[in-house]
Design a protein around this motif. Structure first.
Motif, PDB file in Angstrom:
ATOM      1  N   UNK A 297     -19.647  38.517 -49.788  1.00 19.31           N
ATOM      2  CA  UNK A 297     -18.857  37.605 -50.622  1.00 19.31           C
ATOM      3  C   UNK A 297     -18.705  36.228 -49.976  1.00 19.31           C
ATOM      4  N   UNK A 298     -18.043  36.186 -48.820  1.00 23.52           N
ATOM      5  CA  UNK A 298     -17.799  34.895 -48.184  1.00 23.52           C
ATOM      6  C   UNK A 298     -17.457  35.038 -46.712  1.00 23.52           C
ATOM      7  N   UNK A 299     -17.621  33.922 -46.005  1.00 19.04           N
ATOM      8  CA  UNK A 299     -17.107  33.753 -44.636  1.00 19.04           C
ATOM      9  C   UNK A 299     -16.017  32.698 -44.719  1.00 19.04           C
ATOM     10  N   UNK A 300     -14.820  33.023 -44.245  1.00 21.25           N
ATOM     11  CA  UNK A 300     -13.708  32.075 -44.332  1.00 21.25           C
ATOM     12  C   UNK A 300     -13.074  31.857 -42.967  1.00 21.25           C
ATOM     13  N   UNK A 301     -12.779  30.581 -42.657  1.00 19.00           N
ATOM     14  CA  UNK A 301     -12.027  30.216 -41.459  1.00 19.00           C
ATOM     15  C   UNK A 301     -10.619  29.877 -41.888  1.00 19.00           C
ATOM     16  N   UNK A 302      -9.625  30.391 -41.157  1.00 13.66           N
ATOM     17  CA  UNK A 302      -8.228  30.219 -41.530  1.00 13.66           C
ATOM     18  C   UNK A 302      -7.392  29.889 -40.310  1.00 13.66           C
ATOM     19  N   UNK A 303      -6.367  29.043 -40.498  1.00 16.86           N
ATOM     20  CA  UNK A 303      -5.452  28.759 -39.387  1.00 16.86           C
ATOM     21  C   UNK A 303      -4.635  30.009 -39.077  1.00 16.86           C
TER      22      UNK A 303
ATOM     23  N   UNK B 293      -5.870  24.192 -44.254  1.00 14.45           N
ATOM     24  CA  UNK B 293      -5.469  25.568 -43.960  1.00 14.45           C
ATOM     25  C   UNK B 293      -6.687  26.406 -43.605  1.00 14.45           C
ATOM     26  N   UNK B 294      -7.862  25.959 -44.067  1.00 15.40           N
ATOM     27  CA  UNK B 294      -9.085  26.686 -43.782  1.00 15.40           C
ATOM     28  C   UNK B 294     -10.245  26.164 -44.604  1.00 15.40           C
ATOM     29  N   UNK B 295     -11.376  26.863 -44.534  1.00 16.30           N
ATOM     30  CA  UNK B 295     -12.570  26.502 -45.276  1.00 16.30           C
ATOM     31  C   UNK B 295     -13.403  27.770 -45.410  1.00 16.30           C
ATOM     32  N   UNK B 296     -14.215  27.846 -46.464  1.00 11.80           N
ATOM     33  CA  UNK B 296     -15.026  29.053 -46.647  1.00 11.80           C
ATOM     34  C   UNK B 296     -16.415  28.702 -47.150  1.00 11.80           C
ATOM     35  N   UNK B 297     -17.336  29.642 -46.909  1.00 12.93           N
ATOM     36  CA  UNK B 297     -18.690  29.573 -47.442  1.00 12.93           C
ATOM     37  C   UNK B 297     -18.884  30.817 -48.296  1.00 12.93           C
TER      38      UNK B 297
ATOM     39  N   UNK C 289     -21.523  27.894 -51.823  1.00 14.10           N
ATOM     40  CA  UNK C 289     -20.364  27.029 -52.051  1.00 14.10           C
ATOM     41  C   UNK C 289     -19.627  26.825 -50.733  1.00 14.10           C
ATOM     42  N   UNK C 290     -19.436  25.577 -50.359  1.00 14.82           N
ATOM     43  CA  UNK C 290     -18.647  25.204 -49.179  1.00 14.82           C
ATOM     44  C   UNK C 290     -17.335  24.626 -49.706  1.00 14.82           C
ATOM     45  N   UNK C 291     -16.244  25.374 -49.520  1.00 14.82           N
ATOM     46  CA  UNK C 291     -14.992  25.042 -50.195  1.00 14.82           C
ATOM     47  C   UNK C 291     -13.822  24.958 -49.216  1.00 14.82           C
ATOM     48  N   UNK C 292     -13.092  23.831 -49.193  1.00 16.92           N
ATOM     49  CA  UNK C 292     -11.910  23.736 -48.322  1.00 16.92           C
ATOM     50  C   UNK C 292     -10.731  24.484 -48.920  1.00 16.92           C
TER      51      UNK C 292
ATOM     52  N   UNK D 234     -14.588  35.105 -56.312  1.00 14.95           N
ATOM     53  CA  UNK D 234     -13.507  35.781 -55.584  1.00 14.95           C
ATOM     54  C   UNK D 234     -12.599  34.738 -54.924  1.00 14.95           C
ATOM     55  N   UNK D 235     -12.461  34.789 -53.606  1.00 14.51           N
ATOM     56  CA  UNK D 235     -11.588  33.863 -52.875  1.00 14.51           C
ATOM     57  C   UNK D 235     -11.975  32.414 -53.158  1.00 14.51           C
ATOM     58  N   UNK D 236     -13.275  32.165 -53.236  1.00 18.97           N
ATOM     59  CA  UNK D 236     -13.763  30.809 -53.498  1.00 18.97           C
ATOM     60  C   UNK D 236     -13.185  30.229 -54.788  1.00 18.97           C
ATOM     61  N   UNK D 237     -13.149  31.023 -55.852  1.00 21.62           N
ATOM     62  CA  UNK D 237     -12.630  30.533 -57.134  1.00 21.62           C
ATOM     63  C   UNK D 237     -11.134  30.251 -57.048  1.00 21.62           C
ATOM     64  N   UNK D 238     -10.392  31.110 -56.339  1.00 22.93           N
ATOM     65  CA  UNK D 238      -8.948  30.892 -56.207  1.00 22.93           C
ATOM     66  C   UNK D 238      -8.645  29.650 -55.387  1.00 22.93           C
ATOM     67  N   UNK D 239      -9.611  29.220 -54.555  1.00 30.52           N
ATOM     68  CA  UNK D 239      -9.454  27.992 -53.769  1.00 30.52           C
ATOM     69  C   UNK D 239     -10.032  26.787 -54.505  1.00 30.52           C
ATOM     70  N   UNK D 240     -10.269  26.944 -55.820  1.00 29.55           N
ATOM     71  CA  UNK D 240     -10.809  25.878 -56.678  1.00 29.55           C
ATOM     72  C   UNK D 240     -12.247  25.515 -56.343  1.00 29.55           C
ATOM     73  N   UNK D 241     -12.990  26.488 -55.814  1.00 27.26           N
ATOM     74  CA  UNK D 241     -14.403  26.276 -55.559  1.00 27.26           C
ATOM     75  C   UNK D 241     -15.238  26.513 -56.802  1.00 27.26           C
ATOM     76  N   UNK D 242     -16.500  26.105 -56.798  1.00 23.77           N
ATOM     77  CA  UNK D 242     -17.369  26.226 -57.981  1.00 23.77           C
ATOM     78  C   UNK D 242     -17.895  27.649 -58.153  1.00 23.77           C
TER      79      UNK D 242
END
Length: 259
Positions: A118-124, A148-152, A178-181, A160-168
């Protein structure tokens, strides 16, 4: 899939999945997982991800047909007994999914790697805002991303998480990432990027002791990271099976029209 396929059956430990497994055991001549041409997975998206990770890490690689006995079931098919399971698997449409490979280095120099479907996410890790340097194909694109973080995310994980973070939302077969802050503070106007899956993305944590950062690849977490490298690996594509008209591709497309 051929009509004479050998099928394995795997079920999550939940009560619903265990009950369904008992009901299906007598419906087909199942074979051990290691001898199968395809696997039928009973459970939710989390259990399906667990099985796909098992294939990536230990093998064998084979198509997976999920029956939803969880909550969302985005990677699954409807659980029903109107047709035999063998018929459904034989007539299913296959969708290829390229996983991500995450390689992390911690503040103490330890190395860790994992797959992500699904994704790789970096989080504080604390109340301190994370400060990340973002490089793409060896070139620094953002010297300091305060967030707060960023994800691929892959196309399969873009809803999934990307969409909830307003990613495409990315269509399957787009071969894009998708590279999404996540809650970006600075630069304020940066809302992410869409990149070819052939690109390598590297994150470096600035002030990583004062502002600790963790990385999560699907379900695996590594804390106190100083650097994270993310790259797609198309040569390790996984195959998901869906009933005709109910494919993951159609679900991802339909998500774009949800209001």
């Amino acid at each position: 899939m051929p009509e004479t396929q050998r099928l394995a059956l795997l079920a999550s430990p939940t009560e619903r999945a265990q009950d369904a497994e008992q009901a299906l055991r007598d419906a087909y001549d199942w074979v051990p997982f290691e001898e199968a041409d395809a696997v039928v997975v009973l459970g939710g998206d989390g259990f399906m991800l667990q099985i796909l990770h098992q294939m990536l890490e230990q093998g064998p690689m084979m198509p997976a047909f999920g029956l939803n006995l969880g909550t969302v079931g985005f990677l699954m098919n409807k659980y029903k007994s109107s047709r035999t399971i063998a018929e459904r698997v034989a007539k299913a449409r296959s969708i290829a999914v390229a996983p991500l490979r995450m390689e992390a280095t911690t503040n103490t120099g330890e190395k860790a790697s994992s797959w992500a479907i699904n994704e790789v996410s970096l989080l504080r890790e604390t109340r301190q805002t994370a400060k990340l340097e973002v490089s793409v194909n060896g070139k620094v694109r953002i010297p300091e991303l305060a967030c707060d973080g960023v994800l691929v995310a892959t196309p399969a994980g873009s809803t999934a998480y990307n969409l909830s973070a307003n990613g495409p939302i990315l269509p399957l077969g787009s071969n894009m990432l998708a590279l999404t802050p996540i809650s970006p503070f600075r630069p304020r106007r940066w809302r992410g990027a869409i990149l070819p899956e052939t690109y390598e993305i590297v994150f470096r944590a600035r002030e990583s002791v004062k502002r600790p950062v963790l990385v999560v690849a699907d379900q695996k977490e590594v804390r106190d990271v100083s650097e994270v490298r993310v790259v797609a690996e198309p040569e390790h594509r996984l195959t998901l099976l869906f009933d005709r008209g109910q494919s993951l591709e159609e679900r991802i497309f339909a998500e774009q029209f949800m209001v």
